[in-house]
Design a protein around this motif. Structure first.
Motif, short mmCIF file in Angstrom:
data_model
loop_
_atom_site.label_atom_id
_atom_site.label_comp_id
_atom_site.label_asym_id
_atom_site.label_seq_id
_atom_site.Cartn_x
_atom_site.Cartn_y
_atom_site.Cartn_z
N ARG A 55 0.82 -1.21 0.00
CA ARG A 55 0.00 0.00 0.00
C ARG A 55 0.86 1.26 0.00
N THR A 56 2.15 1.11 -0.20
CA THR A 56 3.06 2.25 -0.12
C THR A 56 3.97 2.30 -1.33
N ALA A 57 4.05 3.44 -1.98
CA ALA A 57 4.98 3.62 -3.10
C ALA A 57 6.33 4.06 -2.54
N ILE A 58 7.37 3.30 -2.83
CA ILE A 58 8.71 3.65 -2.37
C ILE A 58 9.33 4.70 -3.27
N THR A 59 9.11 4.56 -4.57
CA THR A 59 9.66 5.49 -5.54
C THR A 59 8.67 5.60 -6.68
N LYS A 60 9.00 6.35 -7.69
CA LYS A 60 8.08 6.54 -8.81
C LYS A 60 8.19 5.40 -9.81
N GLY A 61 7.02 4.87 -10.17
CA GLY A 61 6.92 3.97 -11.31
C GLY A 61 7.63 2.64 -11.22
N TYR A 62 8.50 2.43 -12.19
CA TYR A 62 9.08 1.13 -12.52
C TYR A 62 9.59 0.32 -11.34
N TRP A 63 10.35 0.93 -10.44
CA TRP A 63 11.05 0.15 -9.41
C TRP A 63 10.13 -0.45 -8.35
N ASN A 64 8.94 0.07 -8.18
CA ASN A 64 8.11 -0.36 -7.06
C ASN A 64 7.80 -1.85 -7.06
N LYS A 65 7.41 -2.39 -8.20
CA LYS A 65 7.05 -3.81 -8.25
C LYS A 65 8.27 -4.68 -7.92
N LEU A 66 9.41 -4.33 -8.50
CA LEU A 66 10.62 -5.11 -8.25
C LEU A 66 11.06 -5.00 -6.79
N LEU A 67 10.96 -3.80 -6.22
CA LEU A 67 11.33 -3.61 -4.82
C LEU A 67 10.41 -4.41 -3.90
N TRP A 68 9.13 -4.41 -4.20
CA TRP A 68 8.16 -5.14 -3.38
C TRP A 68 8.45 -6.64 -3.42
#
Length: 371
Positions: free
Chosen positions: A101-114
């Motif tokens: 439920r939290t965006a770490i950064t903009k766009g692309y990296w979020n899914k990979l970071l999660w």
């Protein structure tokens, strides 16, 4: 002369490390598992989906599977309802569902970071307590048939599949879809996710029909981890609704892609309204669906192809290399080399086409005198 200590890649690497650390802190504090009437709360406050027995028997050594998704930003009741559509399926089969439920950064990296965060969390556990696989699903995916277990799509417990880290589909026949795919809990999967974090600068494509996560994962897999991925038929768990909407009654789920544009929300709303009125609208026993036979046949063919490929490549290695131009390779050796390369290509890039895979397999077996 002394070489400069500065490395042009160092800022990128440090940035990725920084994002990984921040994601671990924030996700640990703020991740949320989709709540529903079918969930129970652990004493720690974490939502845990509890398994129930509803004509469902767990086989021995059943892989432990969880789901992951992401939903943040402005409220979207359709996406919330789509995630909620998984609740009964999760309860019936004992899946936990982790929703960022939290965006770490903009766009692309979020899914990979999660996914990286979930992977690290599991790998830190004792091996006997870890999940085996995570299925990622976008919030644009609606679960239809809650009777189909996710283990249906996973490889049997056979050493020939030990190298697999990612199971996905290729809707366009070229690039995997990051909308719905499986990741094995393994160091290899973590390496793939980490490598994909720095891959965007290497992706030279103006094709806007494929998202950047899909493109970068495909690049990493093709460059370094071909043997770690397998691609299954799209209609199993990545069916996309078109502008002339129709839903296969056998489907586990359905996806509402961005290219539907203005039709997307209308179609989602219509389907979710049907499911809210009758959650069992698309529920079928597995024996009454395509899943009764197709996945089993797929894994049998892939297992045989992998075994024969290994034998063929070992056989080719045992053939002595002759440098003398007067002693050229025999036609039979060249034929085996060519057919072996074709079989590897079929396995690594298009295993979903089992007819083509079977033809390539038959050619190699014939070249080796195994038929």
């Amino acid at each position: 002369m002394f070489r400069p200590l500065y490395n042009s890649r160092l800022p990128v690497i440090l940035f990725i490390v920084f994002l990984s650390i921040i994601s671990t802190i924030v996700f640990t504090r703020h991740f949320h598992i989709a709540a529903s009437p079918f969930t129970t709360l652990h004493s720690s406050g974490r939502v845990v989906f509890t398994a129930v027995n509803e004509n469902f028997t767990r086989p021995l050594r059943e892989p432990r599977v969880a789901k992951a998704s992401m939903l943040y930003g402005p409220p979207n009741f359709l996406y919330e309802a789509a995630i909620e559509s998984h609740a009964r399926h999760n309860k019936l089969h004992g899946y936990e569902m982790y929703v960022s439920r939290t965006a770490i950064t903009k766009g692309y990296w979020n899914k990979l970071l999660w996914l990286q965060h979930l992977m690290v969390t599991e790998l830190q556990k004792p091996e006997g307590e870890r999940l085996h696989w995570i299925m990622y699903v976008d919030p644009s995916i609606v679960l239809l048939n809650d009777r189909i277990s996710l283990r249906t799509f996973l490889p049997p417990a056979d050493p020939v599949f030990d190298s697999l880290a990612l199971i996905a589909t290729k809707p366009d026949g070229m690039t995997l879809s990051a909308a719905s795919f499986f990741l094995r809990i393994s160091p290899t999967s973590l390496k793939i996710l980490t490598a994909a974090m720095v891959a965007p600068k290497h992706v030279q494509s103006t094709d806007s029909s494929t998202d950047l996560t899909s493109k970068t994962l495909q690049v990493i897999l093709e460059e370094e981890y071909k043997d770690a991925a397998i691609y299954q038929p799209v209609h199993w768990y990545n069916n996309a609704v078109s502008k002339k909407p129709s839903i296969h009654s056998d489907s586990l789920l359905v996806r509402f892609p961005h290219d539907l544009q203005g039709h997307r929300w209308k179609y989602m709303d219509n389907l979710l309204s049907v499911l809210s009125w009758n959650p069992q609208s698309f529920s079928k026993k597995i024996e009454d669906t395509m899943y009764a036979t197709e996945p089993q046949e797929f894994w049998m063919k892939v297992a045989e192809a992998r075994e024969i490929l290994e034998k063929a490549e070992e056989h080719l290695k045992s053939i002595p290399v002759i440098d003398d131009e007067e002693h050229k390779k025999s036609d039979s050796v060249e034929y085996l080399q060519t057919s072996t390369r074709d079989l590897r290509l079929a396995l690594e890039s298009a295993a979903w086409d089992t007819d083509a895979l079977e033809r390539s397999l038959a050619t190699v077996k014939g070249a080796m005198g195994l038929e």
